[in-house]
Design an enzyme around this catalytic site. Structure first.
Site, PDB file in Angstrom:
ATOM      1  N   HIS A 156       0.815  -1.225   0.000  1.00  0.00           N
ATOM      2  CA  HIS A 156       0.000   0.000   0.000  1.00  0.00           C
ATOM      3  C   HIS A 156       0.845   1.270   0.000  1.00  0.00           C
ATOM      4  O   HIS A 156       0.306   2.365  -0.093  1.00  0.00           O
ATOM      5  CB  HIS A 156      -0.937   0.002   1.216  1.00  0.00           C
ATOM      6  CG  HIS A 156      -2.037  -1.007   1.095  1.00  0.00           C
ATOM      7  ND1 HIS A 156      -3.312  -0.680   0.738  1.00  0.00           N
ATOM      8  CD2 HIS A 156      -2.037  -2.353   1.247  1.00  0.00           C
ATOM      9  CE1 HIS A 156      -4.061  -1.767   0.693  1.00  0.00           C
ATOM     10  NE2 HIS A 156      -3.308  -2.800   1.007  1.00  0.00           N
ATOM     11  N   ASP A 205       3.337   9.562  -1.090  1.00  0.00           N
ATOM     12  CA  ASP A 205       2.150   8.822  -0.668  1.00  0.00           C
ATOM     13  C   ASP A 205       1.908   7.717  -1.672  1.00  0.00           C
ATOM     14  O   ASP A 205       1.914   7.962  -2.887  1.00  0.00           O
ATOM     15  CB  ASP A 205       0.939   9.780  -0.654  1.00  0.00           C
ATOM     16  CG  ASP A 205      -0.048   9.439   0.448  1.00  0.00           C
ATOM     17  OD1 ASP A 205      -0.067   8.267   0.867  1.00  0.00           O
ATOM     18  OD2 ASP A 205      -0.786  10.336   0.880  1.00  0.00           O
TER      19      ASP A 205
HETATM   20  C1  GDG Z   1      -2.004   3.993   3.215  1.00  0.00           C
HETATM   21  C2  GDG Z   1      -1.038   4.670   2.231  1.00  0.00           C
HETATM   22  C3  GDG Z   1      -2.818   4.509   0.485  1.00  0.00           C
HETATM   23  C4  GDG Z   1      -8.606  10.165   7.920  1.00  0.00           C
HETATM   24  N1  GDG Z   1      -9.034  10.932   8.936  1.00  0.00           N
HETATM   25  C5  GDG Z   1     -10.232  10.474   9.305  1.00  0.00           C
HETATM   26  C6  GDG Z   1     -10.567   9.408   8.513  1.00  0.00           C
HETATM   27  N2  GDG Z   1      -9.551   9.227   7.662  1.00  0.00           N
HETATM   28  C7  GDG Z   1      -9.482   8.180   6.619  1.00  0.00           C
HETATM   29  C8  GDG Z   1      -9.628   8.767   5.245  1.00  0.00           C
HETATM   30  C9  GDG Z   1      -8.964   7.731   4.391  1.00  0.00           C
HETATM   31  C10 GDG Z   1      -7.913   7.142   5.306  1.00  0.00           C
HETATM   32  O1  GDG Z   1      -8.219   7.563   6.624  1.00  0.00           O
HETATM   33  C11 GDG Z   1      -6.531   7.647   4.948  1.00  0.00           C
HETATM   34  O2  GDG Z   1      -6.109   7.021   3.775  1.00  0.00           O
HETATM   35  P1  GDG Z   1      -4.909   7.549   2.883  1.00  0.00           P
HETATM   36  O3  GDG Z   1      -4.902   6.798   1.618  1.00  0.00           O
HETATM   37  O4  GDG Z   1      -5.091   9.001   2.664  1.00  0.00           O
HETATM   38  O5  GDG Z   1      -3.571   7.357   3.723  1.00  0.00           O
HETATM   39  P2  GDG Z   1      -2.871   6.230   4.669  1.00  0.00           P
HETATM   40  O6  GDG Z   1      -3.599   6.051   5.925  1.00  0.00           O
HETATM   41  O7  GDG Z   1      -1.469   6.668   4.816  1.00  0.00           O
HETATM   42  O8  GDG Z   1      -2.940   4.857   3.848  1.00  0.00           O
HETATM   43  C12 GDG Z   1      -1.832   5.438   1.196  1.00  0.00           C
HETATM   44  C13 GDG Z   1      -3.640   3.712   1.484  1.00  0.00           C
HETATM   45  O9  GDG Z   1      -2.806   3.066   2.432  1.00  0.00           O
HETATM   46  C14 GDG Z   1      -4.509   2.667   0.796  1.00  0.00           C
HETATM   47  O10 GDG Z   1      -3.741   1.801   0.063  1.00  0.00           O
HETATM   48  O11 GDG Z   1      -3.671   5.290  -0.300  1.00  0.00           O
HETATM   49  O12 GDG Z   1      -0.960   6.011   0.254  1.00  0.00           O
HETATM   50  O13 GDG Z   1      -0.151   5.539   2.908  1.00  0.00           O
HETATM   51  O14 GDG Z   1      -9.880   6.736   4.021  1.00  0.00           O
HETATM   52  O15 GDG Z   1     -11.005   8.967   4.990  1.00  0.00           O
HETATM   53  N3  GDG Z   1     -11.727   8.739   8.631  1.00  0.00           N
HETATM   54  C15 GDG Z   1     -12.585   9.126   9.605  1.00  0.00           C
HETATM   55  N4  GDG Z   1     -12.282  10.147  10.443  1.00  0.00           N
HETATM   56  C16 GDG Z   1     -11.147  10.844  10.321  1.00  0.00           C
HETATM   57  O16 GDG Z   1     -10.916  11.773  11.101  1.00  0.00           O
HETATM   58  N5  GDG Z   1     -13.731   8.486   9.763  1.00  0.00           N
END
Ligand code: GDG
Length: 752
Positions: free
Chosen positions: A167, A374
């Site tokens: 990921h 990312d």
């Molecule tokens: C890894 C990789 C890749 C965030 N704050 C809240 C909340 N979130 C949720 C978002 C989103 C998730 O968390 C974050 O996902 P990301 O993709 O932006 O980043 P990582 O956590 O670093 O994920 C990344 C991912 O894996 C998938 O393969 O895209 O590059 O680093 O879904 O919505 N959700 C809630 N409250 C919050 O305050 N409910």
């Protein structure tokens, strides 16, 4: 324990176990991964992971209770102690791999105890996988916590089909090579059949590292490892698009939206949502916002940045330091640009409910996504999915995998504060029409490339790769029987065999002494040549000298140096070529490479010059082979010679000297009604291609990989087994009438 045919493995389970008031409580979470997994079509699935509770605090009865309870929810726990989690998860995964894979090499640290714990924990997960998988299950492993796991599972259960998805980014070779355990990790990953990445570049970085650290080349995203094909490809993850759209119609989100309209009024809202992580570029984002306020004072009081930073890996030092830095910067900016009624930044270090996050996405005028690196970034996709009536602009870092699929976003370099400032300014000035146009184009894509389809596509590819594994061409039992019958009933037979890698497994040194035929090989060849009307031809790149000494006493046809020399009826014939004249200048170039490349050597044949690098460090070999190939191609441009790169060699020979020509000559000369041709590498593919249209010819590739041959077998021993099976029951596999040992005279000759 019951067995399952679809097994998902991730660090955390979608259900967490905690202790409240002395009792165990279970809390389900619904991330994107859980959605993807629930949409997979499989009758029996199980999800393996850590349940989130310190194993040291559990009694045996409690462990059993957790196992039973989780089983009802389709999960199987791997129990880890707090110490293991500290060293494997916070340590190796998040203090070594995470920073390095995100190009933060100065944050990464490499204590040995992290690595030891990582191996132990990966081992525990491998045991769990072996315990719950059926013998032919599909296992899908998630993420950087388990780089060793595919290999460890393969060791325990070789028959499983194993997929792995990363990921986070896979860094370029120059970064990856910094890891002390780089080779072990690559070997671990290569236990998988399919390795998935978010974008094409990451897959290429991985393949490049395999080439340069392990010396394994790839072709079309596929490489061969321990007799299996491993596919590395991009599977960009999506989101549960329908879930975000449906959320907009819920009472909670509508109420939250109303409240946002009231509290922000005409003020423009710039939103950012991420885990508090140094890879997300939060300090850089703050600096860009500060610069915006400085350069465009007209925005003071009219634009607000709402930053939601979700607590993450709070046990890791770098994260604690980052949190302090962010809080100090926010206060400084608010102190400098704020007024009694208005603060430019609202910062929340907490997790907000999903209904509220969607309302924020729907309301925000600008979404500021500025990671330094990312893997993908789902927030960018979720923002776009949550837009319906209102417009909005997405500002997205070039360093996020998501940029590949979202070209309508305003792309920025997060390290260039000025570019972020102009993107914000552009977004604030963008017409509603343009905002909506851009959003609609992205929404179209997001509604198709969903997380559900991501899971299905990966599993589909895994299925396909697993059926192709060992190749569809693998000789079946019936095909073997048919082949044997055809051989025995033929009136004239021709058997064309390559030597190295076909009859004899590869040896580490190119010397003819080390690679001499085993007794089994000699026995098989003897039995074949004892059959009436049967010609056996060995077609090899080896020298005349090596072949005649190896096959002394055996009436086989020999083609040495890819056919530059041929021996029919014990008499050698040499091709006519001008190559000998070219040798001096070619050798001069190769000599230069030998002196620069420790472990490499030149083999001089009558009609070829070969630079061998089997004993050279793969990375050095890779670079030098490319350079040498390039230099020789330039030197020999327009001449009738070819420069080939083969298995650990760069070879120069006259273009017309090729195994394909030998096969043409042999088939014409012997006019057999049964032709069998076996080989293992690219020079043998030429022979297979010549025989492709000949219905009497059976072509067999030894090893896996793409081939023009009709069939394949796994390794030389399997080919020998087939050749033995072909012999009529009356024939005995006797030793040829030559001494068991190579005579001293011949040994001396070989050593010359
Ligand atoms: C890894 C990789 C890749 C965030 N704050 C809240 C909340 N979130 C949720 C978002 C989103 C998730 O968390 C974050 O996902 P990301 O993709 O932006 O980043 P990582 O956590 O670093 O994920 C990344 C991912 O894996 C998938 O393969 O895209 O590059 O680093 O879904 O919505 N959700 C809630 N409250 C919050 O305050 N409910």
């Amino acid at each position: 324990m019951s067995k399952f045919s679809t097994v998902i493995i991730s660090n955390r389970l979608p259900v967490s176990v905690a202790r409240k008031d002395g009792k165990l409580v279970y809390e389900a979470s619904s991330g994107g991964l859980a959605t993807a997994m629930s949409s997979l079509e499989a009758d029996d699935k199980i999800w393996i992971g850590w349940p989130g509770i310190d194993a040291d605090t559990l009694s045996d009865d409690e462990r059993q209770e957790i196992i039973d309870e989780l089983k009802k929810q389709g999960c199987f726990p791997v129990f880890l102690t707090a110490k293991e989690v500290e060293l494997y998860y916070e340590g190796y995964a998040n203090d070594t791999l995470w920073p390095l894979f995100h190009y933060f090499q100065n944050v990464a640290s490499y204590p040995l105890e992290y690595w030891e714990a990582y191996q132990v924990v990966n081992g525990k997960f491998a045991d769990a996988a072996a315990e719950v998988s059926t013998h032919d299950a599909r296992v899908w492993i998630q993420d950087y916590h388990f780089l060793l796991l595919p290999g460890l599972i393969r060791e325990r259960s070789p028959g499983l089909t194993i997929g792995f998805f990363l990921h986070i980014p896979f860094p370029s070779f120059e970064i990856f090579r910094m890891l002390p355990q780089r080779k072990e990790l690559l070997a671990g990953l290569l236990g998988a059949d399919v390795i998935g990445f978010h974008v094409y570049d990451y897959a290429q970085h991985f393949l490049d590292s395999c080439r340069r650290l392990l010396g394994i080349p790839s072709s079309n995203g596929t490489l061969e490892y321990e007799g299996r094909m491993v596919k590395a490809s991009a599977y960009p993850i999506g989101i549960d698009y329908a879930k975000f759209r449906a959320q907009l119609d819920t009472r909670e989100t509508k109420a939250a939206l109303k409240q946002l309209d009231e509290s922000y009024g005409k003020q423009k809202l710039i939103l950012s949502v991420d885990r508090l992580d140094y890879s997300k570029g939060i300090p850089e984002r703050l600096e860009a916002f500060r610069l915006l306020l400085e350069e465009y004072p007209e925005y003071l009081g009219k634009v607000k940045l709402l930053m939601i930073a979700v607590p993450s890996r709070t046990g890791v030092k770098a994260y604690q330091e980052l949190r302090n830095e962010i809080e100090m910067t926010v206060s400084r900016i608010n102190g400098t640009y704020g007024t009694v009624e208005w603060a430019p930044i609202s910062y929340q270090f907490q997790n907000r409910p999903f209904s509220e996050i969607v309302a924020l996405y729907a309301h925000a005028d600008i979404m500021l996504v500025t990671p330094i690196r990312d893997g993908m970034n789902l927030v960018a996709k979720e923002y776009v999915a949550s837009k319906r009536r209102k417009g909005g602009a997405l500002i997205l870092s070039e360093m996020a995998g998501a940029i590949d699929e979202m070209p309508e976003a305003l792309s920025i370099n997060p390290n260039n504060a000025k570019s972020v400032v102009s993107a914000i300014h552009e977004a604030l000035s963008m017409s509603m029409h343009e905002q909506k146009q851009r959003l609609t184009a992205m929404q179209k894509r997001l509604s198709v490339v969903t997380v559900q389809n991501w899971g299905k596509e990966f599993m589909y590819d895994l299925e396909v790769t697993s059926t192709q594994q060992g190749s569809i061409k693998q000789l079946s039992l019936t095909q073997r029987q048919r082949l044997v019958t055809r051989y025995r009933t033929a009136s004239k037979r021709l058997i064309i065999l390559d030597y190295d890698g076909t009859l004899r497994s590869f040896v580490k040194t190119p010397s003819p002494l080390a690679a001499a035929p085993t007794l089994r090989i000699r026995r098989v060849l003897k039995a074949l040549t004892d059959q009436p009307n049967t010609t056996v031809a060995i077609v090899s790149g080896r020298t005349r000298r090596a072949l005649s000494s190896w096959f002394v006493g055996l009436p086989v046809v020999l083609a040495a140096e890819h056919g530059a020399w041929k021996r029919y009826d014990r008499k050698w014939h040499e091709v006519e070529s001008e190559f000998k004249k070219d040798k001096k200048r070619i050798r001069a170039v190769m000599d230069k490479y030998v002196s620069r490349t420790h472990g490499s050597e030149i083999e001089e044949k009558d009609h070829a010059l070969v630079w061998h690098y089997v004993n050279v460090e793969p990375d050095v070999a890779y670079k030098r082979a490319m350079e040498l190939h390039h230099e020789l191609t330039e030197l020999l441009a327009g001449e009738d010679v070819t420069v080939n790169e083969g298995r650990n060699i760069v070879e120069v020979k006259p273009s017309f000297v090729a195994k394909s020509n030998v096969v043409r000559e042999l088939t014409q000369r012997y006019k057999a009604d049964f032709v069998l041709c076996a080989g293992d590498d690219y020079t043998d593919e030429d022979m297979f291609r010549v025989l492709q249209d000949d219905p009497s010819a059976l072509t067999i590739k030894v090893g896996s990989g793409d081939t023009a041959a009709r069939h394949s077998v796994g390794k030389p021993a399997e080919l020998l087994g087939l050749l033995e099976e072909m012999q009529p029951p009356s024939s005995t596999l006797l030793l040829p009438s030559v001494p068991k040992k190579i005579p001293r005279k011949i040994l001396r000759w070989l050593r010359k």
